[in-house]
Design a protein around this motif. Structure first.
Motif, PDB file in Angstrom:
ATOM      1  N   GLU A  26       0.834  -1.195   0.000  1.00  9.26           N
ATOM      2  CA  GLU A  26       0.000   0.000   0.000  1.00  9.26           C
ATOM      3  C   GLU A  26       0.873   1.250   0.000  1.00  9.26           C
ATOM      4  OE1 GLU A  26      -3.260   2.127   2.914  1.00  9.26           O
ATOM      5  OE2 GLU A  26      -3.046  -0.054   3.000  1.00  9.26           O
ATOM      6  N   GLY A  27       0.492   2.214  -0.821  1.00 10.25           N
ATOM      7  CA  GLY A  27       1.202   3.480  -0.864  1.00 10.25           C
ATOM      8  C   GLY A  27       2.407   3.502  -1.790  1.00 10.25           C
ATOM      9  N   VAL A  28       2.683   2.388  -2.455  1.00  5.97           N
ATOM     10  CA  VAL A  28       3.826   2.328  -3.364  1.00  5.97           C
ATOM     11  C   VAL A  28       3.380   2.727  -4.760  1.00  5.97           C
ATOM     12  CG1 VAL A  28       5.469   0.752  -4.481  1.00  5.97           C
ATOM     13  CG2 VAL A  28       5.056   0.585  -2.031  1.00  5.97           C
ATOM     14  N   ASP A  29       4.165   3.535  -5.421  1.00  3.21           N
ATOM     15  CA  ASP A  29       3.892   3.942  -6.794  1.00  3.21           C
ATOM     16  C   ASP A  29       4.186   2.739  -7.699  1.00  3.21           C
ATOM     17  OD1 ASP A  29       4.323   4.906  -9.486  1.00  3.21           O
ATOM     18  OD2 ASP A  29       4.390   6.926  -8.638  1.00  3.21           O
ATOM     19  N   VAL A  30       3.144   2.163  -8.263  1.00  2.00           N
ATOM     20  CA  VAL A  30       3.274   0.948  -9.062  1.00  2.00           C
ATOM     21  C   VAL A  30       4.127   1.189 -10.307  1.00  2.00           C
ATOM     22  CG1 VAL A  30       2.005  -0.820 -10.355  1.00  2.00           C
ATOM     23  CG2 VAL A  30       1.111   0.009  -8.182  1.00  2.00           C
ATOM     24  N   GLY A  31       4.002   2.340 -10.902  1.00  2.00           N
ATOM     25  CA  GLY A  31       4.807   2.657 -12.083  1.00  2.00           C
ATOM     26  C   GLY A  31       6.291   2.662 -11.773  1.00  2.00           C
ATOM     27  N   LEU A  32       6.659   3.289 -10.670  1.00  2.00           N
ATOM     28  CA  LEU A  32       8.063   3.311 -10.277  1.00  2.00           C
ATOM     29  C   LEU A  32       8.540   1.928  -9.837  1.00  2.00           C
ATOM     30  CD1 LEU A  32       8.334   6.715  -8.396  1.00  2.00           C
ATOM     31  CD2 LEU A  32       9.200   6.131 -10.661  1.00  2.00           C
ATOM     32  N   ALA A  33       7.669   1.185  -9.176  1.00  2.00           N
ATOM     33  CA  ALA A  33       8.030  -0.185  -8.782  1.00  2.00           C
ATOM     34  C   ALA A  33       8.281  -1.033 -10.020  1.00  2.00           C
ATOM     35  CB  ALA A  33       6.935  -0.797  -7.908  1.00  2.00           C
ATOM     36  N   ASP A  34       7.498  -0.829 -11.062  1.00  2.00           N
ATOM     37  CA  ASP A  34       7.718  -1.546 -12.325  1.00  2.00           C
ATOM     38  C   ASP A  34       9.087  -1.203 -12.920  1.00  2.00           C
ATOM     39  OD1 ASP A  34       5.608  -3.284 -12.793  1.00  2.00           O
ATOM     40  OD2 ASP A  34       4.367  -1.741 -13.745  1.00  2.00           O
ATOM     41  N   VAL A  35       9.458   0.062 -12.855  1.00  2.00           N
ATOM     42  CA  VAL A  35      10.761   0.467 -13.370  1.00  2.00           C
ATOM     43  C   VAL A  35      11.866  -0.246 -12.605  1.00  2.00           C
ATOM     44  CG1 VAL A  35      12.371   2.400 -13.607  1.00  2.00           C
ATOM     45  CG2 VAL A  35       9.967   2.699 -14.241  1.00  2.00           C
ATOM     46  N   LEU A  36      11.766  -0.259 -11.290  1.00  2.00           N
ATOM     47  CA  LEU A  36      12.767  -0.962 -10.487  1.00  2.00           C
ATOM     48  C   LEU A  36      12.822  -2.435 -10.847  1.00  2.00           C
ATOM     49  CD1 LEU A  36      12.251   0.545  -6.925  1.00  2.00           C
ATOM     50  CD2 LEU A  36      14.258   0.765  -8.380  1.00  2.00           C
ATOM     51  N   LYS A  37      11.657  -3.054 -10.931  1.00  2.00           N
ATOM     52  CA  LYS A  37      11.579  -4.488 -11.227  1.00  2.00           C
ATOM     53  C   LYS A  37      12.148  -4.807 -12.602  1.00  2.00           C
ATOM     54  CE  LYS A  37       8.141  -8.086 -11.731  1.00  2.00           C
ATOM     55  NZ  LYS A  37       7.427  -8.090 -12.983  1.00  2.00           N
ATOM     56  N   ASN A  38      11.855  -3.973 -13.582  1.00  2.00           N
ATOM     57  CA  ASN A  38      12.267  -4.258 -14.951  1.00  2.00           C
ATOM     58  C   ASN A  38      13.724  -3.924 -15.246  1.00  2.00           C
ATOM     59  OD1 ASN A  38       9.700  -5.172 -15.616  1.00  2.00           O
ATOM     60  ND2 ASN A  38       9.016  -3.148 -16.222  1.00  2.00           N
ATOM     61  N   HIS A  39      14.319  -2.996 -14.479  1.00  2.00           N
ATOM     62  CA  HIS A  39      15.663  -2.544 -14.826  1.00  2.00           C
ATOM     63  C   HIS A  39      16.705  -2.774 -13.743  1.00  2.00           C
ATOM     64  CE1 HIS A  39      14.149  -0.717 -18.469  1.00  2.00           C
ATOM     65  NE2 HIS A  39      13.180  -0.167 -17.759  1.00  2.00           N
TER      66      HIS A  39
END
Length: 75
Positions: A26-39
């Motif tokens: 909760e409260g995590v920016d999913v878009g930024l989390a995707d960037v971290l996960k993908n790169h």
């Protein structure tokens, strides 16, 4: 004890789970989390992973700054 050894043997799976877990919080920016996960959250990230992540963040920021406008019917 055996489960811990399995996690250590499979860093890609651990990092994948970490990225997915981050997106679910909760409260995590999913878009930024995707960037971290993908790169970034990779056992062997690309040499230019930081530059790729930066580009993805800038693209995300631009999309958020200029959201698509709904079409207006001028009839």
């Amino acid at each position: 004890m055996e489960d811990e050894a399995e996690l250590v043997d499979k860093p890609d799976e651990f990092l994948e789970a970490l990225g997915e877990g981050l997106k679910q919080r909760e409260g995590v920016d999913v878009g930024l989390a995707d960037v971290l996960k993908n790169h970034i959250l990779k056992a062997a990230p690309a040499q230019n992973a930081v530059a790729q992540a930066k580009d993805a963040i800038l693209k995300l920021a631009a999309e958020r700054a200029n959201p698509p406008q709904p079409e207006v019917d001028n009839d």
